[in-house]
Structures are given as structure tokens and as C-alpha cells.
Scaffold this motif. Structure first.
Motif, PDB file in Angstrom:
ATOM      1  N   MET A 158       0.946  -1.164  -0.034  1.00  0.00           N
ATOM      2  CA  MET A 158       0.171  -0.100  -0.180  1.00  0.00           C
ATOM      3  C   MET A 158       1.000   1.272   0.056  1.00  0.00           C
ATOM      4  O   MET A 158       1.756   1.316   0.867  1.00  0.00           O
ATOM      5  N   SER A 159       0.670   2.157  -0.885  1.00  0.00           N
ATOM      6  CA  SER A 159       1.506   3.453  -0.929  1.00  0.00           C
ATOM      7  C   SER A 159       1.130   4.304   0.238  1.00  0.00           C
ATOM      8  O   SER A 159       0.411   4.291   1.050  1.00  0.00           O
ATOM      9  N   TYR A 160       2.181   5.319   0.223  1.00  0.00           N
ATOM     10  CA  TYR A 160       2.249   6.467   1.128  1.00  0.00           C
ATOM     11  C   TYR A 160       1.840   7.607   0.576  1.00  0.00           C
ATOM     12  O   TYR A 160       2.691   7.929  -0.533  1.00  0.00           O
ATOM     13  N   ILE A 161       1.342   8.571   1.104  1.00  0.00           N
ATOM     14  CA  ILE A 161       0.894  10.109   0.507  1.00  0.00           C
ATOM     15  C   ILE A 161       1.546  10.951   1.305  1.00  0.00           C
ATOM     16  O   ILE A 161       1.192  11.077   2.313  1.00  0.00           O
ATOM     17  N   ASP A 162       2.215  12.155   0.576  1.00  0.00           N
ATOM     18  CA  ASP A 162       2.428  13.183   1.041  1.00  0.00           C
ATOM     19  C   ASP A 162       1.382  14.503   0.611  1.00  0.00           C
ATOM     20  O   ASP A 162       1.295  14.473  -0.513  1.00  0.00           O
ATOM     21  N   GLY A 163       0.797  15.148   1.411  1.00  0.00           N
ATOM     22  CA  GLY A 163      -0.167  16.085   0.791  1.00  0.00           C
ATOM     23  C   GLY A 163       0.272  17.375   1.301  1.00  0.00           C
ATOM     24  O   GLY A 163       0.844  17.821   2.311  1.00  0.00           O
ATOM     25  N   PHE A 164      -0.113  18.368   0.364  1.00  0.00           N
ATOM     26  CA  PHE A 164       0.378  19.940   0.656  1.00  0.00           C
ATOM     27  C   PHE A 164      -0.756  20.827   0.080  1.00  0.00           C
ATOM     28  O   PHE A 164      -1.672  20.501  -0.834  1.00  0.00           O
ATOM     29  N   VAL A 165      -0.971  21.783   0.971  1.00  0.00           N
ATOM     30  CA  VAL A 165      -1.836  22.944   0.471  1.00  0.00           C
ATOM     31  C   VAL A 165      -0.943  24.392   0.785  1.00  0.00           C
ATOM     32  O   VAL A 165      -0.506  24.405   1.845  1.00  0.00           O
ATOM     33  N   ILE A 166      -1.278  25.018  -0.226  1.00  0.00           N
ATOM     34  CA  ILE A 166      -0.412  26.305  -0.166  1.00  0.00           C
ATOM     35  C   ILE A 166      -1.396  27.342  -0.858  1.00  0.00           C
ATOM     36  O   ILE A 166      -2.057  27.338  -1.765  1.00  0.00           O
ATOM     37  N   ALA A 167      -0.887  28.599  -0.227  1.00  0.00           N
ATOM     38  CA  ALA A 167      -1.480  29.773  -0.886  1.00  0.00           C
ATOM     39  C   ALA A 167      -0.430  30.351  -1.798  1.00  0.00           C
ATOM     40  O   ALA A 167       0.488  30.772  -1.326  1.00  0.00           O
ATOM     41  N   VAL A 168      -1.028  30.539  -2.826  1.00  0.00           N
ATOM     42  CA  VAL A 168      -0.171  31.141  -3.915  1.00  0.00           C
ATOM     43  C   VAL A 168      -0.689  32.486  -4.510  1.00  0.00           C
ATOM     44  O   VAL A 168      -1.980  32.374  -4.773  1.00  0.00           O
ATOM     45  N   PRO A 169       0.114  33.441  -4.670  1.00  0.00           N
ATOM     46  CA  PRO A 169      -0.366  34.798  -5.321  1.00  0.00           C
ATOM     47  C   PRO A 169      -0.993  34.267  -6.794  1.00  0.00           C
ATOM     48  O   PRO A 169      -0.413  33.560  -7.257  1.00  0.00           O
ATOM     49  N   THR A 170      -2.194  34.537  -6.971  1.00  0.00           N
ATOM     50  CA  THR A 170      -2.856  34.305  -8.129  1.00  0.00           C
ATOM     51  C   THR A 170      -1.899  34.857  -9.360  1.00  0.00           C
ATOM     52  O   THR A 170      -1.848  33.934 -10.540  1.00  0.00           O
ATOM     53  N   ALA A 171      -1.354  35.793  -9.345  1.00  0.00           N
ATOM     54  CA  ALA A 171      -0.332  36.385 -10.146  1.00  0.00           C
ATOM     55  C   ALA A 171       1.057  35.488 -10.531  1.00  0.00           C
ATOM     56  O   ALA A 171       1.268  35.820 -11.679  1.00  0.00           O
ATOM     57  N   ASN A 172       1.034  34.644  -9.663  1.00  0.00           N
ATOM     58  CA  ASN A 172       2.225  33.920  -9.670  1.00  0.00           C
ATOM     59  C   ASN A 172       2.007  32.246 -10.422  1.00  0.00           C
ATOM     60  O   ASN A 172       2.688  31.385  -9.990  1.00  0.00           O
ATOM     61  N   ARG A 173       0.771  32.434 -10.837  1.00  0.00           N
ATOM     62  CA  ARG A 173       0.443  30.981 -11.442  1.00  0.00           C
ATOM     63  C   ARG A 173       1.423  30.422 -12.280  1.00  0.00           C
ATOM     64  O   ARG A 173       1.821  29.103 -11.912  1.00  0.00           O
ATOM     65  N   GLN A 174       1.811  30.931 -13.324  1.00  0.00           N
ATOM     66  CA  GLN A 174       2.983  30.345 -14.167  1.00  0.00           C
ATOM     67  C   GLN A 174       4.390  30.148 -13.483  1.00  0.00           C
ATOM     68  O   GLN A 174       4.710  29.064 -13.759  1.00  0.00           O
ATOM     69  N   LYS A 233       5.929  29.456   4.843  1.00  0.00           N
ATOM     70  CA  LYS A 233       5.667  29.364   6.119  1.00  0.00           C
ATOM     71  C   LYS A 233       4.097  29.092   6.297  1.00  0.00           C
ATOM     72  O   LYS A 233       3.673  28.647   7.207  1.00  0.00           O
ATOM     73  N   ARG A 234       3.164  29.342   5.161  1.00  0.00           N
ATOM     74  CA  ARG A 234       1.705  29.067   5.331  1.00  0.00           C
ATOM     75  C   ARG A 234       1.414  27.778   4.600  1.00  0.00           C
ATOM     76  O   ARG A 234       0.237  27.668   4.562  1.00  0.00           O
ATOM     77  N   MET A 235       2.338  27.173   4.136  1.00  0.00           N
ATOM     78  CA  MET A 235       2.207  25.837   3.503  1.00  0.00           C
ATOM     79  C   MET A 235       1.747  24.944   4.637  1.00  0.00           C
ATOM     80  O   MET A 235       2.571  24.828   5.720  1.00  0.00           O
ATOM     81  N   ILE A 236       0.738  23.938   4.669  1.00  0.00           N
ATOM     82  CA  ILE A 236       0.420  22.915   5.564  1.00  0.00           C
ATOM     83  C   ILE A 236       0.719  21.766   4.621  1.00  0.00           C
ATOM     84  O   ILE A 236       0.578  21.479   3.552  1.00  0.00           O
ATOM     85  N   PHE A 237       1.270  20.619   5.477  1.00  0.00           N
ATOM     86  CA  PHE A 237       1.665  19.424   4.728  1.00  0.00           C
ATOM     87  C   PHE A 237       1.601  18.362   5.753  1.00  0.00           C
ATOM     88  O   PHE A 237       1.502  18.472   7.086  1.00  0.00           O
ATOM     89  N   GLY A 238       1.499  17.184   5.422  1.00  0.00           N
ATOM     90  CA  GLY A 238       1.479  15.950   6.259  1.00  0.00           C
ATOM     91  C   GLY A 238       1.654  14.576   5.606  1.00  0.00           C
ATOM     92  O   GLY A 238       1.537  14.521   4.184  1.00  0.00           O
ATOM     93  N   GLY A 239       1.872  13.635   5.984  1.00  0.00           N
ATOM     94  CA  GLY A 239       2.207  12.156   5.416  1.00  0.00           C
ATOM     95  C   GLY A 239       0.805  11.307   5.730  1.00  0.00           C
ATOM     96  O   GLY A 239       0.367  11.372   6.942  1.00  0.00           O
ATOM     97  N   PHE A 240       0.246  10.633   4.940  1.00  0.00           N
ATOM     98  CA  PHE A 240      -0.828   9.760   5.205  1.00  0.00           C
ATOM     99  C   PHE A 240      -0.689   8.338   4.654  1.00  0.00           C
ATOM    100  O   PHE A 240      -0.110   8.243   3.429  1.00  0.00           O
TER     101      PHE A 240
END
Length: 130
Positions: free
Chosen positions: A1-17, A107-114
Motif C-alpha cells: 500500500m502506498s504512502y501519500i504526502d499532501g500539501f496545501v499552499i496559498a499562491v499569489p494568483t499572479a504567480n500561477r505560471q 511558512k503558510r504551507m500545510i503538509f502531512g504524510g498519510f
């Protein structure tokens, strides 16, 4: 069974590219170090919640978009070894010449292993089965 790292990040919309360029530069390193898959996703339908939500979790401003990403590893041991090597690799340092700058506030990225506990997949049907 695999292991997953998940991340949620706030990115300035102007920085999409810049975000896409950053991910395209760094994500192959995950694969080099044993990951099976890396997915980066740009928020498209991220509603405000009544008590909490993705935007509040990363303190996103109105000028930012929430990005969600995950890295799939074959197992936790491969992930632990790969992440250790990654943190020591100068290719991960945004200050290293040639590396793109970080297009978000880490510093505002949230992450964890699942540990995956359920995995339901669609069965693909061929046109001949219809």
C-alpha cells in the motif's frame, strides 16, 4: 500500500505560471528519489466554509489561489529516505543558482504524510463493452 504526502499552499494568483515553473523544476526530483507520482493542482472551486476551509487553513488573501498537491510513494520507508535526501539536496535550495525562486510563502504551507486506507478506482470500459 502506498504512502501519500499532501500539501496545501496559498499562491499569489499572479504567480500561477511561476508556480507551474517551480513545480516543473522541482517535482522530477521526487521521482528521482523514489516517488511514484506527483500531482500539483490549482484551486478552481475552493468554497468558503462555515467553520474552516482550505483558504483559512493557509491564510489565503483575496489575491491568492489555493494550490493542492500530493506525492505518492511506494511506502513510508521510501518516502522517509527520499525526503531526507531531498532536504539535503542543493537542487532543492531556491538560493542555488539556476533554481527558480519560491513563488509562495512556504511558512503558510500545510503538509502531512498519510497512510492510504481506502483506494477506489473506476473500471475503464472499452467501446466494445457498451
Amino acid at each position: 500500500m502506498s504512502y501519500i504526502d499532501g500539501f496545501v499552499i496559498a499562491v499569489p494568483t499572479a504567480n500561477r505560471q511561476a508556480f507551474i515553473a517551480h513545480a516543473s523544476h522541482f517535482d522530477p526530483l521526487f521521482l528521482e528519489l523514489g516517488a511514484l507520482r506527483v500531482v500539483e493542482a490549482w484551486g478552481d472551486d475552493v468554497p468558503d466554509g462555515k467553520l474552516t476551509d482550505f483558504r483559512r487553513a493557509v491564510q489565503a488573501t483575496p489575491e491568492e489561489t489555493v494550490a493542492f498537491a500530493w506525492v505518492e510513494w511506494p511506502d513510508k520507508a521510501t518516502r522517509d529516505a527520499g525526503m531526507k535526501k531531498m532536504m539535503e539536496d542543493p537542487r532543492m535550495d531556491p538560493a542555488t543558482p539556476g533554481n527558480p525562486p519560491m513563488p509562495f510563502d512556504g511558512k503558510r504551507m500545510i503538509f502531512g504524510g498519510f497512510t492510504r486506507v481506502v483506494d477506489v478506482k473506476a473500471r475503464l470500459r472499452s467501446p466494445a463493452q457498451d
